[in-house]
Design a protein around this motif. Structure first.
Motif, PDB file in Angstrom:
ATOM      1  N   UNK A  51      17.417  19.936  23.437  1.00 58.80           N
ATOM      2  CA  UNK A  51      18.743  20.007  22.859  1.00 58.80           C
ATOM      3  C   UNK A  51      19.354  21.373  23.147  1.00 58.80           C
ATOM      4  N   UNK A  52      20.550  21.385  23.657  1.00 58.01           N
ATOM      5  CA  UNK A  52      21.281  22.620  23.910  1.00 58.01           C
ATOM      6  C   UNK A  52      22.112  22.981  22.684  1.00 58.01           C
ATOM      7  N   UNK A  53      22.104  24.242  22.347  1.00 61.02           N
ATOM      8  CA  UNK A  53      22.904  24.732  21.240  1.00 61.02           C
ATOM      9  C   UNK A  53      24.091  25.501  21.822  1.00 61.02           C
ATOM     10  N   UNK A  54      25.273  25.151  21.399  1.00 66.76           N
ATOM     11  CA  UNK A  54      26.476  25.822  21.858  1.00 66.76           C
ATOM     12  C   UNK A  54      27.119  26.541  20.682  1.00 66.76           C
ATOM     13  N   UNK A  55      27.342  27.826  20.845  1.00 59.04           N
ATOM     14  CA  UNK A  55      28.000  28.571  19.782  1.00 59.04           C
ATOM     15  C   UNK A  55      29.510  28.457  19.949  1.00 59.04           C
ATOM     16  N   UNK A  56      30.210  28.594  18.864  1.00 63.51           N
ATOM     17  CA  UNK A  56      31.665  28.537  18.883  1.00 63.51           C
ATOM     18  C   UNK A  56      32.184  29.904  19.312  1.00 63.51           C
ATOM     19  N   UNK A  57      33.073  29.921  20.286  1.00 65.80           N
ATOM     20  CA  UNK A  57      33.728  31.151  20.699  1.00 65.80           C
ATOM     21  C   UNK A  57      35.096  31.198  20.035  1.00 65.80           C
ATOM     22  N   UNK A  58      35.398  32.334  19.409  1.00 64.66           N
ATOM     23  CA  UNK A  58      36.654  32.494  18.691  1.00 64.66           C
ATOM     24  C   UNK A  58      37.661  33.226  19.551  1.00 64.66           C
ATOM     25  N   UNK A  59      38.906  32.857  19.442  1.00 71.16           N
ATOM     26  CA  UNK A  59      39.977  33.612  20.090  1.00 71.16           C
ATOM     27  C   UNK A  59      40.422  34.717  19.128  1.00 71.16           C
ATOM     28  N   UNK A  60      41.200  35.626  19.631  1.00 74.97           N
ATOM     29  CA  UNK A  60      41.745  36.679  18.770  1.00 74.97           C
ATOM     30  C   UNK A  60      42.637  36.050  17.702  1.00 74.97           C
ATOM     31  N   UNK A  61      43.405  35.044  18.076  1.00 76.35           N
ATOM     32  CA  UNK A  61      44.256  34.347  17.100  1.00 76.35           C
ATOM     33  C   UNK A  61      43.403  33.698  16.006  1.00 76.35           C
TER      34      UNK A  61
END
Length: 184
Positions: free
Chosen positions: A1-11
């Motif tokens: 299983x691959x885990x993907x983290x959430x990437x946040x924008x500056x907004x």
């Protein structure tokens, strides 16, 4: 299983801040990730505060010295909070946005427990943004590391100082004491 983290924008990051969720957290946005900032020890707080006042005195109206305030790097979805950022004096413009890379002469980080992050991660973020100079005060070895010549891959030049004087690229007429920056 691959885990993907959430990437946040500056907004996204600004919206999260506005909700108050991060009010009790000491964090910064680096490469789209909300990262916990290391707490400041006494010497770190003393030296960076004294250096900020010293630079304000030396630079006068030539530049604004921002202490522990965010800068915005849209290219990497980063909003780090360097200990000191020497930026253009844009007055009320900073009510609408933090300094962008084109507004920044150089940044200074005081590093002890954050040394690995400052050397390995922030050098790449600042260099990719084109910030002309990045200075790290290594509190473990009591030395100033000066990075210059930014590229997408990092800074091409670095020098180490323990004593003497240094001049920034932006203000070559201003002599800065290394010992004063080190807090010794």
């Amino acid at each position: 299983m691959n885990v993907t983290t959430v990437k946040w924008t500056i907004k996204d990051y600004h919206q999260i801040i506005a909700t108050g969720i991060l009010a009790e957290r000491n964090v910064e946005l680096i490469n789209g990730e909300i990262v916990e900032m290391s707490p400041e020890g006494e010497y770190h707080a003393y030296a960076s505060d004294e250096a900020g006042e010293y630079l304000i005195y030396l630079l006068g109206q030539k530049a604004k010295v921002r202490q522990a305030k965010p800068i915005t790097i849209p290219e990497t979805n980063s909003e780090p909070e360097p200990d000191i950022a020497i930026v253009q004096r844009l007055g009320k413009d900073y009510r609408e946005h933090h300094p962008y890379p084109e507004n920044i002469f150089w940044v200074i980080e005081y590093s002890n427990s954050s040394l690995t992050k400052d050397l390995e991660v922030k050098t790449k973020v600042y260099a990719a943004a084109g910030i002309p100079e990045y200075w790290i005060i290594n509190l473990r070895t009591m030395e100033l590391i000066v990075f210059r010549v930014p590229t997408d891959a990092g800074y091409q030049s670095h020098e180490i100082f323990k004593t003497g004087e240094i001049r920034s690229l932006a203000f070559p007429d201003v002599s800065i004491s290394v010992e004063t920056l080190l807090g010794v």
